[in-house]
Each structure stands twice: as structure tokens, then as C-alpha cells.
Write a protein that holds these residues in place. Structure first.
Motif, PDB file in Angstrom:
ATOM      1  N   ILE A 322       6.505   1.850  -3.562  1.00 20.90           N
ATOM      2  CA  ILE A 322       6.236   0.694  -4.413  1.00 20.90           C
ATOM      3  C   ILE A 322       6.038  -0.513  -3.505  1.00 20.90           C
ATOM      4  O   ILE A 322       6.892  -0.839  -2.685  1.00 20.90           O
ATOM      5  CB  ILE A 322       7.393   0.457  -5.391  1.00 20.90           C
ATOM      6  CG1 ILE A 322       7.488   1.637  -6.371  1.00 20.90           C
ATOM      7  CG2 ILE A 322       7.211  -0.855  -6.150  1.00 20.90           C
ATOM      8  CD1 ILE A 322       8.711   1.594  -7.257  1.00 20.90           C
ATOM      9  N   GLY A 323       4.875  -1.153  -3.593  1.00 21.80           N
ATOM     10  CA  GLY A 323       4.498  -2.210  -2.669  1.00 21.80           C
ATOM     11  C   GLY A 323       3.625  -1.721  -1.540  1.00 21.80           C
ATOM     12  O   GLY A 323       3.149  -2.518  -0.726  1.00 21.80           O
ATOM     13  N   GLY A 324       3.368  -0.399  -1.495  1.00 22.09           N
ATOM     14  CA  GLY A 324       2.556   0.174  -0.430  1.00 22.09           C
ATOM     15  C   GLY A 324       1.087  -0.133  -0.587  1.00 22.09           C
ATOM     16  O   GLY A 324       0.596  -0.432  -1.683  1.00 22.09           O
ATOM     17  N   ARG A 325       0.365   0.004   0.509  1.00 21.23           N
ATOM     18  CA  ARG A 325      -1.047  -0.401   0.580  1.00 21.23           C
ATOM     19  C   ARG A 325      -1.862   0.662   1.289  1.00 21.23           C
ATOM     20  O   ARG A 325      -1.394   1.326   2.208  1.00 21.23           O
ATOM     21  CB  ARG A 325      -1.139  -1.716   1.366  1.00 21.23           C
ATOM     22  CG  ARG A 325      -2.519  -2.196   1.756  1.00 21.23           C
ATOM     23  CD  ARG A 325      -2.394  -3.352   2.735  1.00 21.23           C
ATOM     24  NE  ARG A 325      -3.678  -3.935   3.111  1.00 21.23           N
ATOM     25  CZ  ARG A 325      -4.485  -3.446   4.067  1.00 21.23           C
ATOM     26  NH1 ARG A 325      -4.138  -2.360   4.740  1.00 21.23           N
ATOM     27  NH2 ARG A 325      -5.626  -4.056   4.325  1.00 21.23           N
ATOM     28  N   ILE A 326      -3.107   0.824   0.843  1.00 26.14           N
ATOM     29  CA  ILE A 326      -4.075   1.627   1.584  1.00 26.14           C
ATOM     30  C   ILE A 326      -5.347   0.809   1.788  1.00 26.14           C
ATOM     31  O   ILE A 326      -5.670  -0.050   0.976  1.00 26.14           O
ATOM     32  CB  ILE A 326      -4.422   2.951   0.856  1.00 26.14           C
ATOM     33  CG1 ILE A 326      -5.077   2.662  -0.498  1.00 26.14           C
ATOM     34  CG2 ILE A 326      -3.214   3.838   0.711  1.00 26.14           C
ATOM     35  CD1 ILE A 326      -5.761   3.869  -1.120  1.00 26.14           C
TER      36      ILE A 326
END
Length: 328
Positions: A322-326
């Protein structure tokens, strides 16, 4: 006087005089809700994550760094995702409040904090709403978004614009399944899902539900919203694909006898990913609220098992924090 659907079109199978309906058979059993509530109370469900809530947060949560201008996508918890592509920023089902509930003192409480608040978001151009359930449409978050980003366009299902009108939120467009609208050169199409709608005991299925496909030049993003499995959803890939990135739910699926008509389990989510022809997918709709009987850490474990069984790589159907990015 009985309520009648002002949008009713007899030529459309998902329309009904009293509201809207799925194209698939109804799997609900008479008394099913009462049976489910009784069974989960007797069995003490849902159980905490295997190593406890604190360990779960440490494993699956991070603050979201939403700065920059590069093309990217973030998972902000539950069904809230942020996608930035070619200067257009899109937010899905924004729920950043403490509870998924009509009241602040009761109802499902968030087990993992939001990774960002409205004040910390970059300028939002488009807000996509899949349906009106409280874990997908949060009045406080939507009001804050409309105040901070008055230029944002809210795209909502047919029948839901009146909810925004009552709150004096403008820039709202409501669409039926397979209808499209252009926002700054990107085409947004409202696509089917197998689900339902209600915010009270008296308005069941009076507004539509579904997902969204964003098409911007050669890039296509599918936000599935909430859905049970249906082989009919493969039409999304045929009509609106190919899909470069998808956000597909994997949680709130247990018990299957009660949830299968409205929520996919991880294996079914992977099946939709393949049948619709998605290049990459992000797993959503897990890890924030306990809405069904599955433990918070069960959906990612079962998705991992399904990927291994299918011989697929984890970067094809991604489990982000949760809060991760790609990067896109």
C-alpha cells in the motif's frame, strides 16, 4: 409511489424498470446475509493476519511518494489507485477516510493507514468511480478532492450523478456500460462488472456499477472496480483492449458460497487477467478493510500460489505494498 428507473432502456439487458441488474444469474440464497453473519460470529471471523496487525502493516505499507512528473501508477490502498500518464493524472475510487461506513463511529475500520492524504496528492484531472458502496465512494474524500481540485472531472456510473449534485459537486459525467467520454484527449469507457449497488436499505441497484478503461494514445488502463467472475467480462478485452495495465480486485471473497457473485478470489482475478488479455495487473481491494471472512494476508498468499501454479511471473500480476509505485 414505487420508484422507477429514469434511465430505463428496454433495449438494454442490464436495465430494469426498478433499476439495474447483472447479466449473470443471481447466486444469492434467501436468508444468506443472516446466515453469513451468524456463521462468522460463531467462528470468530475474520481472524487477524498470521503474524498480527502490526507486522502486517510493516510488511505491506509504506508512505506514497507521489511527486515527480514521470509516468507511473500507485496503489493507495483498497480500490484507490493513482495513474499518471502523459501529463494526465487519474484517481480511482478514492477512499482515504478512517472507515468504510455511513457513520464515523461504526462500520469497517481501516487496518492500514492511507499512504497519503488528499492534501498530499498531485493535481488530479480525473476521478473514476466504479459504484456507490462505502468502501468505494467516500463522501469526505470526494468533498476534499472537489475542493482542492475544482478542475477535476468525476466520471460515475449511470444514476449516480444525483448523489454528487446533492453535495454541489460539479464536473460530473455519468455513463452507461460501453459509453465513452473524452477528457483532455484521453477516452474513458465505462465497462461491465458483476456486482451491485446500494448506500441505504432502500436504494439497492438504483445506480449502475462497473469498471473503467482509459485509452490515451496507445496506452490502455483497465480499472475493474468490484466484480465477481464472469466469462462475459472477456468482452472488455475484445472491445476496449489491448490492456497495458489493469487494477483487479483479489480480496473480500470468503465465504465463496456468499461472495462469489460479487467478488472474485485471487485465482479468478488471475483468470480475468488472462482472459481479458492484460499485459500487467496490480492487485487491489485487499489489505485495508476487513469486509469478508478472509484474513488480510490471505489474498496475497493465494495470488502467489495461483501465479506459481500457472507458471506466471510475479511482475505480470503484481503485489504492491500500500503506497507502492511502478513505472509505466
Amino acid at each position: 409511489m414505487a420508484w422507477t428507473n429514469p434511465h430505463y432502456d428496454r433495449s438494454k439487458a442490464h436495465h430494469a424498470p426498478e433499476g439495474f441488474r447483472n447479466l449473470e444469474p443471481d447466486t444469492r440464497e434467501p436468508g444468506g446475509l443472516q446466515r453469513w453473519r451468524k456463521e462468522r460470529k460463531e467462528q470468530g471471523l475474520p481472524r487477524p493476519p498470521t503474524e498480527g496487525y502490526d507486522a502486517f502493516v510493516r510488511r505491506w505499507w509504506q508512505r506514497a511518494d507521489v511527486g515527480g512528473t514521470d509516468d507511473a501508477a500507485w496503489w493507495l490502498g483498497h480500490a484507490t489507485a493513482l495513474v499518471r500518464h502523459r501529463g494526465l493524472t487519474v484517481l480511482t475510487d478514492p477512499v482515504l477516510g478512517r472507515r468504510a461506513s455511513p457513520v464515523p463511529f461504526a462500520g469497517p475500520a481501516r487496518r492500514t493507514p492511507p499512504p497519503v492524504d488528499v492534501a498530499g496528492l498531485p493535481p488530479v484531472d480525473v476521478v473514476l468511480i466504479s459504484h456507490n458502496h462505502y468502501d468505494h465512494l467516500d463522501a469526505g474524500t470526494v468533498r476534499a478532492l472537489s475542493r482542492r481540485f475544482p478542475q477535476a472531472v468525476f466520471l460515475v456510473p449511470l444514476g449516480l450523478k444525483a448523489w454528487f449534485d446533492r453535495r454541489r459537486i460539479g464536473n460530473v459525467r455519468e455513463l452507461d456500460w460501453w459509453a465513452s467520454t473524452d477528457v483532455r484527449g484521453a477516452m474513458f469507457t465505462f465497462v461491465p462488472a458483476r456486482h451491485w449497488s446500494a448506500r441505504t436499505l432502500w436504494d439497492r441497484n438504483r445506480s449502475l456499477w462497473g469498471g473503467w478503461v482509459m485509452a490515451q494514445e496507445s496506452f490502455r488502463f483497465w480499472f475493474a472496480g468490484d466484480t465477481g467472475y464472469s466469462d462475459k467480462l472477456a468482452e472488455i478485452g475484445r472491445r476496449a483492449g489491448p490492456i497495458d495495465l489493469a487494477a483487479i480486485p483479489i480480496g473480500a471473497y470468503a465465504p465463496r458460497w456468499f461472495m462469489r457473485g460479487q467478488h472474485v478470489d485471487p485465482a479468478e482475478a488471475l483468470r480475468l487477467h488472462r482472459e481479458i488479455g492484460c499485459q500487467r495487473s496490480i492487485a487491489i481491494h485487499w489489505g485495508a478493510f476487513e469486509l469478508a471472512d478472509d484474513q488480510l494476508d490471505e489474498p496475497p498468499r493465494l495470488l502467489g500460489e495461483a501465479l506459481a501454479e500457472a507458471g506466471m511471473e510475479t511482475d505480470e500480476f503484481m503485489l504492491l505494498s500500500i503506497g507502492g509505485r511502478i513505472a509505466l
